[in-house]
Write a protein that holds these residues in place. Structure first.
Motif, PDB file in Angstrom:
ATOM      1  N   PHE A 189       0.809  -1.217   0.000  1.00 51.64           N
ATOM      2  CA  PHE A 189       0.000   0.000   0.000  1.00 51.64           C
ATOM      3  C   PHE A 189       0.844   1.269   0.000  1.00 51.64           C
ATOM      4  O   PHE A 189       0.436   2.280  -0.578  1.00 51.64           O
ATOM      5  N   VAL A 190       1.990   1.229   0.640  1.00 54.43           N
ATOM      6  CA  VAL A 190       2.869   2.402   0.590  1.00 54.43           C
ATOM      7  C   VAL A 190       3.388   2.617  -0.833  1.00 54.43           C
ATOM      8  O   VAL A 190       3.411   3.746  -1.345  1.00 54.43           O
ATOM      9  N   VAL A 191       3.792   1.533  -1.494  1.00 56.30           N
ATOM     10  CA  VAL A 191       4.299   1.642  -2.867  1.00 56.30           C
ATOM     11  C   VAL A 191       3.224   2.169  -3.806  1.00 56.30           C
ATOM     12  O   VAL A 191       3.484   3.046  -4.640  1.00 56.30           O
ATOM     13  N   ILE A 192       1.986   1.659  -3.680  1.00 56.75           N
ATOM     14  CA  ILE A 192       0.920   2.108  -4.580  1.00 56.75           C
ATOM     15  C   ILE A 192       0.602   3.583  -4.337  1.00 56.75           C
ATOM     16  O   ILE A 192       0.348   4.352  -5.279  1.00 56.75           O
ATOM     17  N   LEU A 193       0.638   4.018  -3.074  1.00 58.69           N
ATOM     18  CA  LEU A 193       0.360   5.422  -2.766  1.00 58.69           C
ATOM     19  C   LEU A 193       1.442   6.329  -3.359  1.00 58.69           C
ATOM     20  O   LEU A 193       1.133   7.358  -3.969  1.00 58.69           O
ATOM     21  N   VAL A 194       2.699   5.943  -3.188  1.00 56.71           N
ATOM     22  CA  VAL A 194       3.808   6.724  -3.737  1.00 56.71           C
ATOM     23  C   VAL A 194       3.708   6.811  -5.257  1.00 56.71           C
ATOM     24  O   VAL A 194       3.877   7.883  -5.853  1.00 56.71           O
ATOM     25  N   TYR A 195       3.381   5.688  -5.895  1.00 59.11           N
ATOM     26  CA  TYR A 195       3.290   5.684  -7.358  1.00 59.11           C
ATOM     27  C   TYR A 195       2.160   6.597  -7.836  1.00 59.11           C
ATOM     28  O   TYR A 195       2.340   7.403  -8.754  1.00 59.11           O
ATOM     29  N   LEU A 196       0.983   6.493  -7.210  1.00 61.29           N
ATOM     30  CA  LEU A 196      -0.171   7.271  -7.673  1.00 61.29           C
ATOM     31  C   LEU A 196       0.061   8.769  -7.549  1.00 61.29           C
ATOM     32  O   LEU A 196      -0.315   9.541  -8.440  1.00 61.29           O
ATOM     33  N   TYR A 197       0.666   9.208  -6.448  1.00 61.86           N
ATOM     34  CA  TYR A 197       0.799  10.640  -6.208  1.00 61.86           C
ATOM     35  C   TYR A 197       2.100  11.241  -6.735  1.00 61.86           C
ATOM     36  O   TYR A 197       2.105  12.393  -7.193  1.00 61.86           O
ATOM     37  N   LEU A 198       3.191  10.499  -6.676  1.00 58.98           N
ATOM     38  CA  LEU A 198       4.481  11.068  -7.065  1.00 58.98           C
ATOM     39  C   LEU A 198       4.893  10.718  -8.487  1.00 58.98           C
ATOM     40  O   LEU A 198       5.683  11.438  -9.102  1.00 58.98           O
ATOM     41  N   VAL A 199       4.400   9.616  -9.012  1.00 60.17           N
ATOM     42  CA  VAL A 199       4.779   9.203 -10.372  1.00 60.17           C
ATOM     43  C   VAL A 199       3.657   9.530 -11.355  1.00 60.17           C
ATOM     44  O   VAL A 199       3.853  10.262 -12.329  1.00 60.17           O
ATOM     45  N   LYS A 200       2.462   9.006 -11.078  1.00 60.57           N
ATOM     46  CA  LYS A 200       1.364   9.217 -12.019  1.00 60.57           C
ATOM     47  C   LYS A 200       0.753  10.611 -11.877  1.00 60.57           C
ATOM     48  O   LYS A 200       0.473  11.288 -12.856  1.00 60.57           O
ATOM     49  N   GLY A 201       0.553  11.042 -10.652  1.00 63.75           N
ATOM     50  CA  GLY A 201       0.063  12.405 -10.418  1.00 63.75           C
ATOM     51  C   GLY A 201      -1.386  12.599 -10.808  1.00 63.75           C
ATOM     52  O   GLY A 201      -2.296  12.341 -10.030  1.00 63.75           O
ATOM     53  N   ASP A 202      -1.627  13.078 -12.029  1.00 65.79           N
ATOM     54  CA  ASP A 202      -2.966  13.375 -12.542  1.00 65.79           C
ATOM     55  C   ASP A 202      -3.680  14.402 -11.654  1.00 65.79           C
ATOM     56  O   ASP A 202      -3.147  15.471 -11.422  1.00 65.79           O
ATOM     57  N   ALA A 203      -4.838  14.063 -11.121  1.00 63.16           N
ATOM     58  CA  ALA A 203      -5.644  15.053 -10.394  1.00 63.16           C
ATOM     59  C   ALA A 203      -5.313  15.098  -8.907  1.00 63.16           C
ATOM     60  O   ALA A 203      -6.199  15.278  -8.063  1.00 63.16           O
ATOM     61  N   SER A 204      -4.039  14.984  -8.570  1.00 63.39           N
ATOM     62  CA  SER A 204      -3.650  14.982  -7.161  1.00 63.39           C
ATOM     63  C   SER A 204      -4.036  16.275  -6.467  1.00 63.39           C
ATOM     64  O   SER A 204      -4.402  16.289  -5.289  1.00 63.39           O
ATOM     65  N   GLY A 205      -3.940  17.395  -7.188  1.00 66.33           N
ATOM     66  CA  GLY A 205      -4.301  18.678  -6.604  1.00 66.33           C
ATOM     67  C   GLY A 205      -5.740  18.723  -6.146  1.00 66.33           C
ATOM     68  O   GLY A 205      -6.057  19.258  -5.076  1.00 66.33           O
ATOM     69  N   GLU A 206      -6.641  18.151  -6.934  1.00 65.76           N
ATOM     70  CA  GLU A 206      -8.056  18.104  -6.563  1.00 65.76           C
ATOM     71  C   GLU A 206      -8.265  17.292  -5.292  1.00 65.76           C
ATOM     72  O   GLU A 206      -9.143  17.592  -4.488  1.00 65.76           O
ATOM     73  N   VAL A 207      -7.464  16.243  -5.131  1.00 69.99           N
ATOM     74  CA  VAL A 207      -7.585  15.410  -3.929  1.00 69.99           C
ATOM     75  C   VAL A 207      -7.344  16.252  -2.689  1.00 69.99           C
ATOM     76  O   VAL A 207      -8.138  16.249  -1.740  1.00 69.99           O
ATOM     77  N   PHE A 208      -6.241  16.990  -2.664  1.00 70.71           N
ATOM     78  CA  PHE A 208      -5.883  17.750  -1.466  1.00 70.71           C
ATOM     79  C   PHE A 208      -6.841  18.908  -1.204  1.00 70.71           C
ATOM     80  O   PHE A 208      -7.009  19.339  -0.067  1.00 70.71           O
ATOM     81  N   LYS A 209      -7.484  19.410  -2.252  1.00 70.30           N
ATOM     82  CA  LYS A 209      -8.483  20.464  -2.059  1.00 70.30           C
ATOM     83  C   LYS A 209      -9.751  19.923  -1.406  1.00 70.30           C
ATOM     84  O   LYS A 209     -10.544  20.696  -0.850  1.00 70.30           O
TER      85      LYS A 209
END
Length: 465
Positions: A189-209
């Motif tokens: 789960f740590v690896v998948i979280l790192v990949y989604l937010y730091l590698v793939k990115g996409d709508a990460s900004g919307e998540v934090f908003k």
């Protein structure tokens, strides 16, 4: 998914654990070795198996789906679980371990008597069939994912293998495999979280908003209800307390609960943030009925996806085997009044097949299955048992009143878990708060059951004729 790697590697992984159970536990003959792992586990091992037990289908697949539906407030389910563990460590862990019980109903017997043991045993065994069914619903979704098609036969085969692994190894093998399974869960789960937010990115900004603790989908009422219903199960539930019983001493039990509670809150953030990424990157029409975490695997490279798949499988197996062993041990020891390993093994098969039948008939809503089970257990058992633990050795308990607390609270929970048509005659406010009312009534009755120790007059030797 249909990718051959997703079928072969998780299959091999599951077979390895089956082999550990079959070959490592086949020689277990002593009841305490099979049921409570010899009561000699260290802080590290107790913490690992506690975390592996708490992070199951509801904490992974279920919470991710809930996050996709309601947003960040899904965090509270596991957060309240972590708070429940921390409160257990601070308030009751050492006292519970000092009583040297083998099961939660066994503890109730030492505190209140045999009638309490039987009553709580029936509540747990019946409720936990729903809990186990919830784990198997998740297993069914996973099997569909790795095979790429609806496969009832494959699901039945996988379930039977899991049952055989549990039947052979008991609690001793569960503890050994839980350590590996939790490490796989954490890394995956740590690896998948790192990949989604730091590698793939996409709508990460919307998540934090959109990080908010309550919203239109999850209000203050849900916050209060889950604190007591979910937090209560983690505070004084049979599977959680079983980890207290396998620890080597009181300090070990307390440390494991404290560390486990803090780690569970951290994991809550990890899994909810994974679900939040999916919420803002995967259209509902595209995802359809597929479980959120399984759909996320489509967006990651094969090695990362396989690691997450093994983490999910570990989460399901580690909770499933613990639930099966505990429910079966309770049935044999506390209802049948036997300490027989063969009977526990037979009961594991019976409960497992019953839960599998419910899973095959169910709608696939994991959180609903678990919530219904917890809604019966929590109002009926938590407060009466807590009161009995606190006053033990200081006050006496009037058993009829105490049992009335358990039965009345549990009845509120049963009514609350019925379909809406059965409760139409009740006021809406009462219907939406039946669990809370049940807990309040059970607490009041439990407090009324307290009486002074040795309240009956005792004639001293000097006064005797």
């Amino acid at each position: 998914m249909g990718n051959l790697a997703y079928s072969i590697i998780p299959g091999i992984y599951a077979l390895i654990f089956c082999a550990i159970g079959i070959f490592g536990g086949g020689k277990l003959k002593e009841f305490k070795d099979f049921a409570v792992a010899g009561k000699k586990q260290s802080t590290f091992m107790t913490t690992m198996t506690l975390l592996a037990t708490t992070i199951g289908a509801s904490a992974t697949i279920g919470i991710a789906d809930t996050t996709y539906s309601i947003g960040f407030p899904a965090f509270w389910w596991l957060c309240f679980g972590g708070i429940g563990l921390i409160l257990q460590a601070l308030l009751i862990s050492e006292k519970v371990r000092s009583m040297d019980a083998d099961t939660l109903p066994d503890l109730a017997s030492k505190l209140v008597g045999g009638a309490a043991e039987k009553t709580i045993s029936f509540i747990i065994v019946i409720s936990w069939i729903g809990v186990i069914a919830g784990q198997l619903v998740a297993m069914s979704s996973f099997v569909t994912f790795i095979t790429g098609k609806e496969g009832r036969l494959v699901f039945i085969i996988v379930t039977i293998l899991a049952l055989l692994y549990t039947v052979a190894g008991g609690q001793m093998s569960v503890v050994k495999t839980d350590m590996v399974q939790f490490l796989v869960i954490a890394v995956g789960f740590v690896v998948i979280l790192v990949y989604l937010y730091l590698v793939k990115g996409d709508a990460s900004g919307e998540v934090f908003k959109n990080i908010e603790l309550i919203n239109e989908n999850y209000g203050r009422h849900s916050l209060v209800t889950q604190f007591f219903v979910i937090g209560g199960v983690y505070f004084l539930g049979p599977d959680i307390i079983s980890r207290n019983f396998i620890s080597k001493d009181q300090k070990t039990a307390k440390k494991a609960a404290l560390i486990g509670g803090a780690a569970l809150i951290v994991f809550a953030i990890v899994i909810v943030m994974t679900g939040m990424w999916a919420r803002f990157n995967i259209p509902a029409a595209e995802k359809g009925d597929m479980k959120t975490l399984l759909y996320v695997i489509k967006f990651v490279p094969l090695p990362v996806g396989l690691l997450l798949s093994l983490g999910l499988l570990s989460a399901m197996l580690s909770s499933l085997d613990t639930c099966l062993v505990n429910a079966s041990t309770i049935f044999v020891k506390d209802i049948l009044k036997k300490e027989n390993v063969l009977l526990v093994r037979i009961t594991i098969l019976v409960i497992g097949v019953t839960a599998m039948t419910f899973a095959l008939m169910g709608s696939g809503d994991i959180i609903s299955l678990l919530s219904a089970a917890y809604s019966v257990y929590t109002p009926g058992v938590i407060f009466p048992l807590l009161v009995a633990i606190i006053v033990y050795g200081k006050k006496d308990i009037r058993r009829p009143i105490w049992l009335a607390a358990v039965i009345t609270g549990g009845s509120f929970g049963i009514i609350g878990s019925l379909p809406s048509g059965f409760t139409d005659f009740l006021p809406g406010f009462l219907v939406s708060n039946l669990n809370i009312f049940g807990m309040a009534v059970s607490l009041i009755l439990a407090l009324l059951s307290i009486t002074d120790k040795n309240h009956q007059a005792v004639v001293s030797p000097e006064e005797a004729p």
